[in-house]
Design an enzyme around this catalytic site. Structure first.
Site, short mmCIF file in Angstrom:
data_model
loop_
_atom_site.label_atom_id
_atom_site.label_comp_id
_atom_site.label_asym_id
_atom_site.label_seq_id
_atom_site.Cartn_x
_atom_site.Cartn_y
_atom_site.Cartn_z
N HIS A 47 9.56 -13.63 -38.59
CA HIS A 47 8.93 -12.73 -39.51
C HIS A 47 10.61 -12.10 -39.90
CE1 HIS A 47 4.93 -12.96 -38.68
NE2 HIS A 47 5.37 -13.20 -37.83
N HIS A 51 9.17 -13.54 -45.78
CA HIS A 51 8.42 -14.45 -44.88
C HIS A 51 7.01 -14.10 -45.24
CE1 HIS A 51 8.17 -10.71 -42.70
NE2 HIS A 51 7.31 -10.89 -42.26
N ASP A 53 2.97 -14.06 -43.42
CA ASP A 53 2.23 -13.67 -42.36
C ASP A 53 0.97 -14.80 -42.29
OD1 ASP A 53 4.02 -11.88 -41.46
OD2 ASP A 53 2.65 -10.21 -41.74
N HIS A 57 -0.95 -14.09 -36.77
CA HIS A 57 -0.01 -13.00 -36.54
C HIS A 57 -0.60 -11.88 -35.75
CE1 HIS A 57 3.50 -10.49 -36.67
NE2 HIS A 57 3.19 -9.87 -37.73
N HIS A 163 -2.91 -5.14 -41.64
CA HIS A 163 -2.80 -6.71 -41.43
C HIS A 163 -4.08 -7.09 -40.83
CE1 HIS A 163 1.78 -6.04 -40.76
NE2 HIS A 163 1.77 -7.38 -41.11
N GLU A 175 5.92 -10.61 -46.88
CA GLU A 175 6.80 -9.43 -46.84
C GLU A 175 8.10 -9.86 -46.93
OE1 GLU A 175 3.90 -7.46 -43.40
OE2 GLU A 175 5.41 -9.02 -42.51
ZN LIG Z 1 5.41 -10.46 -40.92
#
Ligand SMILES: [Zn+2]
Length: 214
Positions: A47, A51, A53, A57, A163, A175
């Site tokens: 991360h 990057h 996700d 995650h 998330h 992100e």
């Molecule tokens: Zn992340």
């Protein structure tokens, strides 16, 4: 057609989300030292910087990075500008700013200005996406959400509800975008995370670019 590189450079001096591994970039082989080639060794967390996700995650047994559909990572995206006094992106921001049915949404917030700094300092007061906003995005049919700092979640959240809401509904998260040079509008998004096998498949750094549609 104009291309905007909205990825941040990976270096040992870049800001890190607290608790994540740092970045270590070393000369493994060096022409200067008599080796036959220059080869760099790189160590970083999944991360780091700009990057993606994946569901894995935060979700036990969730989809891994290499299972992400490239059709979501490539295509038309809206850059939505959020006023500089906003710390929490709420459901009403989604209702007023995000076109219904927009598949990909990237939020340009006050966070992008943090990338002007060269200090590597991590800002804990970054603008984030509320759970209610995440639910609204899911209800609108959004498949990809991006933000211009290192998390979509409020700092030190205990529940990671943003998330979880996004990832459990198959929404891909980007992100660490740098949207300083990009104005609000519609672009073609090209986001290709590294295809890392092994590990838990929770995420990977990506080179992300936006192309104008003209
Ligand atoms: Zn992340």
């Amino acid at each position: 057609m104009r291309i905007y590189d909205v990825s941040v450079p990976i270096s040992a001096r870049m800001p890190m989300y607290p608790g994540d591994p740092g970045v270590d970039i070393r000369q493994w082989l060096s022409l200067e030292k008599g080796d036959p080639a220059n080869v760099t060794a790189i160590y970083f967390g999944a991360h780091t910087g700009t990057h993606v996700d994946a569901p894995a995650h935060f979700i036990q047994g969730g989809g891994k990075l290499d299972s992400l559909n490239l059709n979501i990572l490539l295509g038309q995206a809206y850059v939505i500008e959020i006023p500089a006094d906003v710390i929490e992106i709420t459901g009403s921001h989604i209702d007023t700013n995000c076109p219904n049915g927009a598949k990909r949404i990237l939020f340009k917030t006050r966070n992008s200005a943090f990338w002007n700094e060269q200090t590597g300092q991590f800002h804990t007061d970054y603008t984030y996406i509320s759970q209610q906003a995440a639910q609204r995005l899911v209800a609108n049919g959004t498949q990809l959400v991006g933000i211009d700092y290192l998390s979509v979640e409020q700092f030190q959240s205990k529940r990671f509800a943003t998330h979880e809401t996004l990832l459990a509904n198959g929404v891909v998260i980007i992100e660490g975008l740098d949207l300083r040079q990009v104005q609000a509008g519609v672009y073609e998004l090209i986001c290709l995370p590294l295809k890392i096998a092994e590990g838990s498949g929770d995420g990977a750094p990506a080179r992300v670019v936006l192309r104008t549609l003209d």
